[in-house]
Design a protein around this motif. Structure first.
Motif, mmCIF file in Angstrom:
data_model
loop_
_atom_site.group_PDB
_atom_site.id
_atom_site.type_symbol
_atom_site.label_atom_id
_atom_site.label_comp_id
_atom_site.label_asym_id
_atom_site.label_seq_id
_atom_site.Cartn_x
_atom_site.Cartn_y
_atom_site.Cartn_z
ATOM 1 N N VAL A 131 -16.785 -8.639 4.090
ATOM 2 C CA VAL A 131 -15.977 -9.853 4.227
ATOM 3 C C VAL A 131 -14.734 -9.749 3.351
ATOM 4 N N LEU A 132 -14.888 -9.235 2.142
ATOM 5 C CA LEU A 132 -13.743 -9.100 1.239
ATOM 6 C C LEU A 132 -12.726 -8.104 1.780
ATOM 7 N N LEU A 133 -13.214 -6.984 2.305
ATOM 8 C CA LEU A 133 -12.278 -5.986 2.826
ATOM 9 C C LEU A 133 -11.545 -6.497 4.062
ATOM 10 N N MET A 134 -12.241 -7.177 4.944
ATOM 11 C CA MET A 134 -11.576 -7.711 6.139
ATOM 12 C C MET A 134 -10.589 -8.810 5.778
ATOM 13 N N SER A 135 -10.953 -9.674 4.836
ATOM 14 C CA SER A 135 -10.032 -10.741 4.456
ATOM 15 C C SER A 135 -8.803 -10.172 3.745
ATOM 16 N N ALA A 136 -8.999 -9.141 2.925
ATOM 17 C CA ALA A 136 -7.859 -8.511 2.251
ATOM 18 C C ALA A 136 -7.009 -7.717 3.238
ATOM 19 N N PHE A 137 -7.615 -7.210 4.301
ATOM 20 C CA PHE A 137 -6.877 -6.466 5.317
ATOM 21 C C PHE A 137 -6.002 -7.407 6.143
ATOM 22 N N ILE A 138 -6.544 -8.579 6.478
ATOM 23 C CA ILE A 138 -5.809 -9.531 7.312
ATOM 24 C C ILE A 138 -4.710 -10.227 6.529
ATOM 25 N N LEU A 139 -5.029 -10.721 5.347
ATOM 26 C CA LEU A 139 -4.054 -11.429 4.522
ATOM 27 C C LEU A 139 -4.115 -10.877 3.101
ATOM 28 N N PRO A 140 -3.076 -10.191 2.662
ATOM 29 C CA PRO A 140 -3.085 -9.623 1.319
ATOM 30 C C PRO A 140 -3.302 -10.699 0.256
ATOM 31 N N GLY A 141 -4.183 -10.423 -0.688
ATOM 32 C CA GLY A 141 -4.503 -11.368 -1.751
ATOM 33 C C GLY A 141 -5.708 -12.230 -1.439
ATOM 34 N N MET A 142 -6.134 -12.250 -0.173
ATOM 35 C CA MET A 142 -7.273 -13.085 0.199
ATOM 36 C C MET A 142 -8.569 -12.578 -0.426
ATOM 37 N N GLY A 143 -8.705 -11.284 -0.599
ATOM 38 C CA GLY A 143 -9.896 -10.739 -1.260
ATOM 39 C C GLY A 143 -10.015 -11.247 -2.689
ATOM 40 N N GLN A 144 -8.881 -11.378 -3.379
ATOM 41 C CA GLN A 144 -8.892 -11.913 -4.738
ATOM 42 C C GLN A 144 -9.245 -13.397 -4.717
ATOM 43 N N PHE A 145 -8.750 -14.148 -3.722
ATOM 44 C CA PHE A 145 -9.097 -15.567 -3.615
ATOM 45 C C PHE A 145 -10.598 -15.733 -3.399
ATOM 46 N N VAL A 146 -11.178 -14.889 -2.531
ATOM 47 C CA VAL A 146 -12.616 -14.968 -2.272
ATOM 48 C C VAL A 146 -13.412 -14.604 -3.518
ATOM 49 N N ASN A 147 -12.895 -13.671 -4.310
ATOM 50 C CA ASN A 147 -13.552 -13.283 -5.558
ATOM 51 C C ASN A 147 -13.393 -14.330 -6.652
ATOM 52 N N GLY A 148 -12.552 -15.319 -6.433
ATOM 53 C CA GLY A 148 -12.344 -16.353 -7.440
ATOM 54 C C GLY A 148 -11.196 -16.053 -8.393
ATOM 55 N N GLN A 149 -10.379 -15.068 -8.082
ATOM 56 C CA GLN A 149 -9.248 -14.691 -8.929
ATOM 57 C C GLN A 149 -7.966 -15.245 -8.301
ATOM 58 N N MET A 150 -7.702 -16.517 -8.540
ATOM 59 C CA MET A 150 -6.595 -17.195 -7.873
ATOM 60 C C MET A 150 -5.226 -16.637 -8.291
ATOM 61 N N PHE A 151 -5.013 -16.447 -9.585
ATOM 62 C CA PHE A 151 -3.713 -15.961 -10.060
ATOM 63 C C PHE A 151 -3.426 -14.567 -9.508
ATOM 64 N N LYS A 152 -4.432 -13.708 -9.545
ATOM 65 C CA LYS A 152 -4.268 -12.354 -9.036
ATOM 66 C C LYS A 152 -3.997 -12.374 -7.525
ATOM 67 N N GLY A 153 -4.638 -13.290 -6.818
ATOM 68 C CA GLY A 153 -4.414 -13.413 -5.386
ATOM 69 C C GLY A 153 -2.989 -13.819 -5.061
ATOM 70 N N VAL A 154 -2.446 -14.752 -5.848
ATOM 71 C CA VAL A 154 -1.049 -15.184 -5.636
ATOM 72 C C VAL A 154 -0.093 -14.029 -5.921
ATOM 73 N N ILE A 155 -0.376 -13.250 -6.963
ATOM 74 C CA ILE A 155 0.483 -12.102 -7.296
ATOM 75 C C ILE A 155 0.480 -11.088 -6.158
ATOM 76 N N PHE A 156 -0.702 -10.768 -5.627
ATOM 77 C CA PHE A 156 -0.772 -9.806 -4.523
ATOM 78 C C PHE A 156 -0.132 -10.362 -3.253
ATOM 79 N N LEU A 157 -0.289 -11.644 -3.004
ATOM 80 C CA LEU A 157 0.318 -12.258 -1.828
ATOM 81 C C LEU A 157 1.844 -12.218 -1.916
ATOM 82 N N MET A 158 2.389 -12.620 -3.054
ATOM 83 C CA MET A 158 3.841 -12.599 -3.236
ATOM 84 C C MET A 158 4.371 -11.168 -3.317
ATOM 85 N N GLY A 159 3.605 -10.296 -3.960
ATOM 86 C CA GLY A 159 4.021 -8.900 -4.085
ATOM 87 C C GLY A 159 4.042 -8.162 -2.767
ATOM 88 N N THR A 160 3.272 -8.631 -1.808
ATOM 89 C CA THR A 160 3.258 -7.998 -0.495
ATOM 90 C C THR A 160 4.326 -8.593 0.417
#
Length: 119
Positions: free
Chosen positions: A13-42
Motif C-alpha cells: 500500500v505504501l509503495l503504490m501510494s508513493a508511486f501514484i502521488l509523491p509524498g503519500m507514502g510519508q503521509f501514510v507512515n505518519g510523517q506529515m512534514f516529510k510528506g509535504v517536502i517530498f510533494l513540493m520537491g517533486t
C-alpha cells in the motif's frame, strides 16, 4: 501495551501510494512534514520544467508566425537551457524515487519493530 499503536499498513500500500502521488507514502507512515517536502520537491521542478518548455515552444511559434508577416528578422531565436532542463529532471527524479524508497524503509522498520511479516 496500552496506548501503543500497532503498525498494520502493508508495504505494498505504501509503495503504490508513493508511486501514484509523491509524498503519500510519508503521509501514510505518519510523517506529515516529510510528506509535504517530498510533494513540493517533486512537483516544484516538474512545474518549472513544463513552464520552461511551454515558453520555449510559444516563443518559437511566435518567431515562425512573424516570419510569414514579413517582420524583420532582428530577433534571435529563443533557446532552451539544457543545463536547467537536466537539473530539473534530476531534482524531480531524486524526490520521486527517494520518496518511494524512504516510505518503504520506514514502513519496513516499523513492521520489524512490531514483529509483523512484510506483506
Amino acid at each position: 501495551m496500552a496506548g501503543e499503536k500497532i503498525y498494520k499498513k502493508p508495504v505494498s500500500v505504501l509503495l503504490m501510494s508513493a508511486f501514484i502521488l509523491p509524498g503519500m507514502g510519508q503521509f501514510v507512515n505518519g510523517q506529515m512534514f516529510k510528506g509535504v517536502i517530498f510533494l513540493m520537491g517533486t512537483f516544484g521542478p516538474l512545474i518549472a520544467l513544463v513552464t520552461h518548455i511551454i515558453l520555449f515552444f510559444t516563443r518559437n511559434f511566435n518567431m515562425i508566425w512573424d516570419s510569414f508577416n514579413d517582420v524583420p528578422a532582428t530577433v534571435t531565436p529563443p533557446s532552451i537551457s539544457i543545463p536547467l532542463v537536466i537539473g530539473l529532471v534530476i531534482a524531480f527524479l531524486f524526490f520521486y524515487l527517494y520518496g518511494m524508497i524512504d516510505a518503504y524503509i520506514v514502513a519496513h522498520k516499523k513492521m520489524q519493530k512490531n514483529n509483523q511479516p512484510l506483506l
